[in-house]
Design a protein around this motif. Structure first.
Motif, short mmCIF file in Angstrom:
data_model
loop_
_atom_site.label_atom_id
_atom_site.label_comp_id
_atom_site.label_asym_id
_atom_site.label_seq_id
_atom_site.Cartn_x
_atom_site.Cartn_y
_atom_site.Cartn_z
N GLY A 98 0.76 -1.26 0.05
CA GLY A 98 -0.17 0.18 -0.04
C GLY A 98 0.74 1.22 0.02
N HIS A 99 2.08 1.19 -0.49
CA HIS A 99 3.00 2.40 -0.54
C HIS A 99 2.62 3.19 -1.86
CE1 HIS A 99 7.26 4.24 -0.94
NE2 HIS A 99 6.23 5.08 -0.47
N VAL A 100 1.96 4.37 -1.79
CA VAL A 100 1.56 4.98 -3.10
C VAL A 100 2.30 6.18 -3.15
CG1 VAL A 100 -0.53 5.95 -4.11
CG2 VAL A 100 -0.80 4.01 -2.88
N VAL A 101 2.59 6.49 -4.57
CA VAL A 101 3.30 7.84 -4.80
C VAL A 101 2.86 8.58 -5.87
CG1 VAL A 101 5.82 8.80 -5.15
CG2 VAL A 101 5.59 6.80 -3.56
N PHE A 102 2.66 9.70 -5.65
CA PHE A 102 2.23 10.62 -6.93
C PHE A 102 3.37 11.56 -7.07
CE2 PHE A 102 -1.87 9.75 -5.62
CZ PHE A 102 -2.82 9.69 -6.63
N GLN A 103 4.14 11.50 -8.44
CA GLN A 103 5.30 12.20 -8.60
C GLN A 103 4.95 13.20 -9.69
OE1 GLN A 103 8.50 9.89 -8.98
NE2 GLN A 103 10.20 11.38 -9.43
N ASP A 104 5.05 14.44 -9.52
CA ASP A 104 4.78 15.45 -10.50
C ASP A 104 3.66 15.02 -11.33
OD1 ASP A 104 7.05 16.54 -9.60
OD2 ASP A 104 8.33 15.48 -10.80
N VAL A 105 2.53 14.86 -10.78
CA VAL A 105 1.39 14.22 -11.61
C VAL A 105 0.62 15.30 -12.22
CG1 VAL A 105 -0.92 13.13 -11.41
CG2 VAL A 105 1.22 12.12 -10.63
N THR A 106 0.22 15.40 -13.37
CA THR A 106 -0.52 16.44 -14.20
C THR A 106 -1.41 15.70 -14.98
OG1 THR A 106 1.20 18.10 -14.49
CG2 THR A 106 -0.76 18.22 -16.10
N PHE A 107 -2.93 16.34 -14.99
CA PHE A 107 -3.96 15.28 -15.46
C PHE A 107 -5.11 16.16 -16.13
CE2 PHE A 107 -8.21 13.68 -15.26
CZ PHE A 107 -8.05 12.47 -16.20
#
Length: 596
Positions: free
Chosen positions: A333-342
């Motif tokens: 369950g280790h979740v990482v958002f890295q420089d996310v653009t959507f």
């Protein structure tokens, strides 16, 4: 032509039955074309010389040919129906499977009614094209080719005089088709409006009564009904008058042929049997001539319906498994958002430069105004959409590099607007784990604070609810959906305002229950109530697609930003009153305490 080829190819998946249908049609057609020639022989070689034996023999031949023609005609109808129905079943299954694999982006822009229309009406219009429609086309051209040849063989002069009558009949048939078909199309559309008016009245009964609009709705429904009756009567009149005209032209054609042929018989240039056969063959051309405009129109309709069907079927999902995508192994369950653009639409960013890290077992709360991108953040974890820039990783695996199924089998989500099915409470909770034991179902329901109200039903967990959870309150639907999510025991749980319809006390008990039931799960929680997320390990404050602040409850209160303003509105006064009550010597329940 590409659409027509695909429709024929769809039918030829059942080529055995299709070939039997074509073969039956060909035999029945040939036998029906032979019959008038046999009557000619009976009249000329049996009746005229008075040969009863010959009449009996040829009568038997005609009877046998007619029986065989009827038998093969039945075979044509039967095998055509088999191919048509199986093709329709196959196309609907193909469409349904494709819809299940399309991403949220497709379902965001499509209307459910449009897809239902494609699955029912459009497929019904195209499912028989590969057999019945093709047979109709072939039958028309074959009859013209063979019958015209026989007519010229019987009497070239009479055939030349008769041919101009067919274009006249074709024009009348074309006018009939152009007038009658739209009339019945309007009737179908108006019938849909009547159904919609009835559906709105049923579904909106509470609103209608609350605003005292019963009379208005009654008048609206009766108005739609009157319009339906008007259109039906108009169609009946058009059909009757044009049908009469078409029949009169047909009869007039036969009379003209009889008059012209009678002159040839009287002059000795044509036998009576040949005249009878010629008139019969002429009548055989009347049917295909009348049907030709309808056949051409049905081809156009099939093309239009086929374009709609294959337009959906050819839609490629922007979210799909990449070549070489691997199965996601069990995660922590280790979740990482890295420089996310959507962005949903090019040029309109919903999320910009988002960076988040959630450690296994943490609770990450997300707050912000409507439209700030809170729900979108959750959807990217399950890869319902793909990021435009940056990456989302689960235990170090980019979600785009793993298969969608293996990713979603480790993610559970509960939405603000839950979808429940017309089934028992137990089956709704066990929807994601149909083999779950009753003990596990009850444990999940207790954690979601749904057990008590379920047990109030006469049949408890076997109580059947209506479509979309009819018969349950909004809070009960949300708790049932939450129990369904918790039962999955996924390492990542996402609650998208999943307790918005639940009262504060029940919501508090739900999140207390989560500490025990899902303590090891990484939890992402979108919520509007500060009381829900005070204990979160990390609170993200979002605005216009960006994370404008982050921290624990105490840290955010000190910064006096958006979160602090929400806290002031919702809780600060309540907490101050509670503190004053404690200082004044009042207990938590409002009872005065005893002092020594």
């Amino acid at each position: 032509m590409n659409i027509l080829r695909r429709l024929i190819a769809a039918s030829f998946k059942y080529r055995g039955f299709a070939l039997l249908a074509y073969g039956s049609w060909l035999v029945s057609t040939v036998l029906s074309l032979v019959t008038p020639a046999l009557f000619k022989e009976i009249i000329d070689n049996g009746l005229t010389p008075g040969d009863l034996r010959y009449i009996g023999i040829m009568g038997g031949v005609i009877l046998a040919a007619s029986l065989l023609a009827a038998l093969f005609l039945f075979g044509q109808a039967f095998f055509t129906a088999v191919v048509s129905q199986r093709t329709g079943y196959q196309l609907r299954a193909q469409l349904y499977d494709h819809l299940q694999h399309l991403s949220f982006g497709f379902h965001d822009r499509i209307q459910a009614g449009e897809m239902i229309s494609v699955a029912l009406s459009d497929i019904e219009l195209v499912q028989g094209f590969g057999t019945q429609a093709v047979i109709n086309i072939l039958d028309t051209f074959l009859r013209y080719a063979i019958v015209l040849g026989i007519m010229f063989w019987l009497s070239g002069e009479l055939a030349l005089w008769s041919l101009p009558l067919l274009p006249i009949l074709a024009v009348v048939s074309w006018v009939y088709d152009k007038k009658v078909r739209p009339a019945y199309s309007w009737i179908r559309q108006q019938r849909e409006r009547v159904v919609i008016a009835l559906e709105e009245a049923i579904n909106g009964a509470r609103v209608v009564k609350a605003f005292v609009r019963e009379s208005h709705e009654q008048e609206k429904f009766e108005g739609e009904g009157r319009e339906l009756v008007r259109l039906m009567m108009r169609a009946v009149n058009v059909n009757a008058w044009l049908g009469l005209l078409m029949n009169m032209v047909s009869v007039l054609g036969v009379v003209i042929v009889l008059w012209l042929g009678g002159r040839l018989v009287i002059g000795g240039d044509l036998s009576i049997g040949a005249l009878v056969a010629f008139v019969t063959y002429f009548q055989m051309l009347v049917g295909p001539t009348q049907q030709l405009p309808g056949i051409m129109d049905s081809i156009a309709t099939s093309i239009t319906s086929g374009e709609r069907f294959y337009g959906v079927l050819d839609t490629r999902s922007p979210v799909r498994d990449l070549t070489g995508a691997h199965e996601l192994p069990p995660v922590t369950g280790h979740v990482v958002f890295q420089d996310v653009t959507f962005e949903y639409q090019r040029g309109y960013a919903v999320l910009e430069d988002v960076n988040v890290e959630a450690a296994p077992g943490q609770m990450i709360a997300i707050v912000g105004p409507t439209g700030s991108g809170k729900s979108t953040l959750l959807y990217l974890i399950a890869r319902f959409y793909d990021v435009r820039e940056g990456s989302v990783k689960v235990d170090g695996h980019d979600v785009r590099d793993v298969t969608q199924n293996s990713l979603r089998q480790q993610v559970g989500i509960a939405l603000q607007e839950p979808m429940l099915f017309a089934d028992t409470m137990a089956n709704n909770i066990a929807y994601g784990r149909p083999n779950a034991s009753m003990e596990e179902i009850i444990a999940a329901a207790k954690a979601a604070q749904a057990h008590d109200f379920i047990m109030e039903f006469p049949n408890g967990y076997q109580h059947r609810i209506g479509e979309r959870g009819a018969g349950l309150s909004g809070g009960q639907r949300q708790r049932t959906a939450l129990a369904r999510t918790l039962l999955l025991r996924r390492p990542i749980i996402m609650l998208d305002d999943a307790t918005a319809s639940v009262d504060t006390e029940t919501e508090y008990r739900i999140y207390e229950g989560l500490k025990n039931y899902a303590d090891n799960c990484t939890k992402f929680v979108v919520a509007q109530r500060v009381s829900t997320i005070k204990e979160a390990d990390l609170i993200l404050v979002m605005e216009k697609g960006r994370i404008v602040d982050r921290g624990t409850h105490e840290e955010l209160i000190q910064r006096e930003g958006f979160y602090a303003r929400i806290y002031d509105i919702q809780l600060r006064d309540q907490e101050r009153m509670a503190a004053l009550a404690r200082e004044a010597g009042w207990g938590a329940n409002g009872d005065e305490t005893t002092h020594g």
